[in-house]
Design a protein around this motif. Structure first.
Motif, PDB file in Angstrom:
ATOM      1  N   GLU A  96      18.200  32.035  25.482  1.00 29.40           N
ATOM      2  CA  GLU A  96      17.533  30.988  24.958  1.00 29.40           C
ATOM      3  C   GLU A  96      16.583  30.104  25.733  1.00 29.40           C
ATOM      4  OE1 GLU A  96      19.649  29.068  21.848  1.00 29.40           O
ATOM      5  OE2 GLU A  96      20.495  30.961  21.203  1.00 29.40           O
ATOM      6  N   LEU A  97      17.150  30.082  27.101  1.00 31.78           N
ATOM      7  CA  LEU A  97      16.278  29.143  28.117  1.00 31.78           C
ATOM      8  C   LEU A  97      15.018  29.861  28.165  1.00 31.78           C
ATOM      9  CD1 LEU A  97      16.077  27.041  30.518  1.00 31.78           C
ATOM     10  CD2 LEU A  97      16.800  28.915  31.902  1.00 31.78           C
ATOM     11  N   GLU A  98      14.706  31.157  28.207  1.00 28.58           N
ATOM     12  CA  GLU A  98      13.425  31.686  28.292  1.00 28.58           C
ATOM     13  C   GLU A  98      12.502  31.080  26.971  1.00 28.58           C
ATOM     14  OE1 GLU A  98      11.867  32.706  31.014  1.00 28.58           O
ATOM     15  OE2 GLU A  98      13.639  32.064  32.046  1.00 28.58           O
ATOM     16  N   GLN A  99      13.197  31.357  25.805  1.00 28.72           N
ATOM     17  CA  GLN A  99      12.668  31.065  24.652  1.00 28.72           C
ATOM     18  C   GLN A  99      12.208  29.379  24.529  1.00 28.72           C
ATOM     19  OE1 GLN A  99      15.127  32.054  21.129  1.00 28.72           O
ATOM     20  NE2 GLN A  99      15.490  34.134  21.770  1.00 28.72           N
ATOM     21  N   ILE A 100      12.881  28.633  25.027  1.00 29.57           N
ATOM     22  CA  ILE A 100      12.533  27.348  25.045  1.00 29.57           C
ATOM     23  C   ILE A 100      11.444  27.082  26.028  1.00 29.57           C
ATOM     24  CG2 ILE A 100      13.242  25.051  26.013  1.00 29.57           C
ATOM     25  CD1 ILE A 100      16.397  25.916  25.171  1.00 29.57           C
ATOM     26  N   SER A 108      27.327  21.615  28.833  1.00 27.25           N
ATOM     27  CA  SER A 108      27.060  21.284  30.098  1.00 27.25           C
ATOM     28  C   SER A 108      28.005  20.653  30.738  1.00 27.25           C
ATOM     29  CB  SER A 108      25.739  20.448  30.145  1.00 27.25           C
ATOM     30  OG  SER A 108      25.818  19.125  29.592  1.00 27.25           O
ATOM     31  N   ASP A 109      27.798  20.244  31.907  1.00 25.19           N
ATOM     32  CA  ASP A 109      28.767  19.313  32.680  1.00 25.19           C
ATOM     33  C   ASP A 109      28.632  18.135  32.057  1.00 25.19           C
ATOM     34  OD1 ASP A 109      29.557  21.381  34.556  1.00 25.19           O
ATOM     35  OD2 ASP A 109      27.956  20.666  36.030  1.00 25.19           O
ATOM     36  N   PRO A 110      29.902  17.021  32.050  1.00 20.41           N
ATOM     37  CA  PRO A 110      29.612  15.755  31.309  1.00 20.41           C
ATOM     38  C   PRO A 110      28.622  14.791  31.894  1.00 20.41           C
ATOM     39  CG  PRO A 110      32.017  16.346  32.012  1.00 20.41           C
ATOM     40  CD  PRO A 110      31.215  17.423  32.644  1.00 20.41           C
ATOM     41  N   TYR A 111      27.939  14.205  31.074  1.00 17.50           N
ATOM     42  CA  TYR A 111      26.754  13.207  31.614  1.00 17.50           C
ATOM     43  C   TYR A 111      27.142  11.840  31.597  1.00 17.50           C
ATOM     44  CZ  TYR A 111      24.936  12.674  26.911  1.00 17.50           C
ATOM     45  OH  TYR A 111      24.875  12.685  25.454  1.00 17.50           O
ATOM     46  N   PRO A 129      24.702  31.341  29.050  1.00 19.42           N
ATOM     47  CA  PRO A 129      25.033  30.759  30.554  1.00 19.42           C
ATOM     48  C   PRO A 129      23.546  30.364  31.069  1.00 19.42           C
ATOM     49  CG  PRO A 129      24.922  33.164  30.341  1.00 19.42           C
ATOM     50  CD  PRO A 129      24.748  32.691  28.840  1.00 19.42           C
ATOM     51  N   GLU A 130      22.601  31.126  30.823  1.00 23.88           N
ATOM     52  CA  GLU A 130      21.302  30.606  31.511  1.00 23.88           C
ATOM     53  C   GLU A 130      20.987  29.237  31.256  1.00 23.88           C
ATOM     54  OE1 GLU A 130      21.187  35.239  30.701  1.00 23.88           O
ATOM     55  OE2 GLU A 130      21.393  33.211  29.473  1.00 23.88           O
ATOM     56  N   LEU A 131      20.882  29.106  29.895  1.00 25.66           N
ATOM     57  CA  LEU A 131      20.480  27.449  29.507  1.00 25.66           C
ATOM     58  C   LEU A 131      21.557  26.618  30.080  1.00 25.66           C
ATOM     59  CD1 LEU A 131      19.142  25.515  27.978  1.00 25.66           C
ATOM     60  CD2 LEU A 131      20.057  26.410  25.750  1.00 25.66           C
ATOM     61  N   VAL A 132      22.994  26.737  29.873  1.00 24.87           N
ATOM     62  CA  VAL A 132      23.805  25.832  30.695  1.00 24.87           C
ATOM     63  C   VAL A 132      23.705  25.536  31.979  1.00 24.87           C
ATOM     64  CG1 VAL A 132      26.405  25.513  30.813  1.00 24.87           C
ATOM     65  CG2 VAL A 132      25.667  26.285  28.666  1.00 24.87           C
ATOM     66  N   ALA A 133      23.331  26.558  32.708  1.00 25.38           N
ATOM     67  CA  ALA A 133      23.106  26.643  34.089  1.00 25.38           C
ATOM     68  C   ALA A 133      22.016  25.843  34.536  1.00 25.38           C
ATOM     69  CB  ALA A 133      23.073  28.035  34.799  1.00 25.38           C
ATOM     70  N   ALA A 134      20.850  25.864  33.626  1.00 22.96           N
ATOM     71  CA  ALA A 134      19.612  25.099  33.765  1.00 22.96           C
ATOM     72  C   ALA A 134      19.886  23.621  33.606  1.00 22.96           C
ATOM     73  CB  ALA A 134      18.621  25.503  33.061  1.00 22.96           C
ATOM     74  N   LEU A 135      20.753  23.470  32.391  1.00 21.96           N
ATOM     75  CA  LEU A 135      20.956  22.010  32.214  1.00 21.96           C
ATOM     76  C   LEU A 135      21.928  21.245  33.238  1.00 21.96           C
ATOM     77  CD1 LEU A 135      21.971  22.608  28.242  1.00 21.96           C
ATOM     78  CD2 LEU A 135      19.797  21.386  29.238  1.00 21.96           C
TER      79      LEU A 135
END
Length: 275
Positions: free
Chosen positions: A39-43, A127-130, A242-248
């Motif tokens: 989904e990261l690539e889709q976005i 994601s990690d807490p913000y 996992p790709e989207l979470v890692a990028a976030l």
């Protein structure tokens, strides 16, 4: 014999062609499936990330005088989108509808003070807490009967529908304290109006969320006692991304490393974030 040989050769050629076409289709389908799952690539391909938030939870997220999404969450979303190399599109709706919208792919992420819990992690990835928020008991200014959770017994307590605070009251406080009534709300300001008018006895919330509402409406309410719990909010996305979470996470960490996060935090809360 010759006709038989020719028929056999034709059949073999047909099988080979069909097999080759089948192999080619399978490879293509496999490639498209891999792309669809990322989904990261889709976005990035769309050039936009659709972010869901309430839009009624000042100073975290709200519509300003220009009818634009504003607040701490909105600034975090804009900065994350910038670091992903895309634009952000805000989708405003009630908190209880954010998870269904995410799961039905109407939005790509939720950045709306969604507390990270074990229950939610069964259905969503985070994601990690913000941000970390401390939650306190809120009562009318002239109410001296409620100062701790045990005082909820026999009372009516307001809370946001579908929030972590509602789950906390039902699953942890009710069994411990005894019987009391839980009244749910779709937005914070309505619950505070009911508290101010005496239609509920107390609510629970964090002080950052309450101050601007109290200041602008003149509610006669106060926070009492010590914090009853501490919550961490994260960016929620659909499972298995996992790709989207890692990028976030990379975007959030970059904001903290270069000071952008501190600037946004001080803008909305007037102080440095707790370490």
């Amino acid at each position: 014999m010759r006709k038989s040989w020719m028929l056999t050769a034709i059949l073999l050629m047909t099988v080979l062609v069909v097999s080759a076409c089948g192999s080619k289709t399978t490879d293509t389908d496999s490639t498209n499936g891999a792309q669809a799952s990322n989904e990261l690539e889709q976005i990035k391909s769309a050039g936009t990330i659709k972010v869901g938030m309430m839009g009624t939870y000042r100073p975290y997220n709200f519509l300003n005088e220009n009818k634009e999404m504003d607040g701490f969450d909105a600034d975090i979303a804009r900065e994350v989108a910038k670091r992903l190399g895309v634009e952000v599109e805000f989708v405003s709706q009630e908190f209880s509808g954010l998870t269904p919208s995410l799961q039905s792919k109407k939005i790509d992420a939720v950045i709306s003070q969604m507390t990270i819990t074990d229950e939610r992690k069964q259905a969503l990835d985070f994601s990690d807490p913000y941000i970390t928020n401390q939650v306190k008991i809120i009562v009318k200014t002239d109410n001296n009967d409620i100062t701790k959770l045990e005082d909820f017994k026999g009372k009516t307590i307001g809370v946001g529908l579908g929030t972590n605070d509602e789950t906390y009251l039902r699953n942890e406080v009710l069994p411990k304290v005894g019987d009391f009534t839980i009244k749910t709300y779709d937005d914070v300001i309505t619950s505070l109006k009911d508290l101010d008018a005496g239609r509920i006895d107390a609510t629970i919330n964090n002080l950052y969320a309450l101050k601007p509402i109290v200041d602008s409406n003149g509610f006669k309410i106060k926070a009492v006692g010590e914090p009853i719990k501490s919550d961490q909010a994260g960016i929620a996305v659909r499972k298995n991304n996992p790709e989207l979470v890692a990028a976030l996470n990379e975007a959030l960490q970059g904001m903290k490393d270069d000071g952008t996060y501190n600037t946004i935090f001080k803008k909305w809360f007037g102080e440095e974030p707790a370490q």
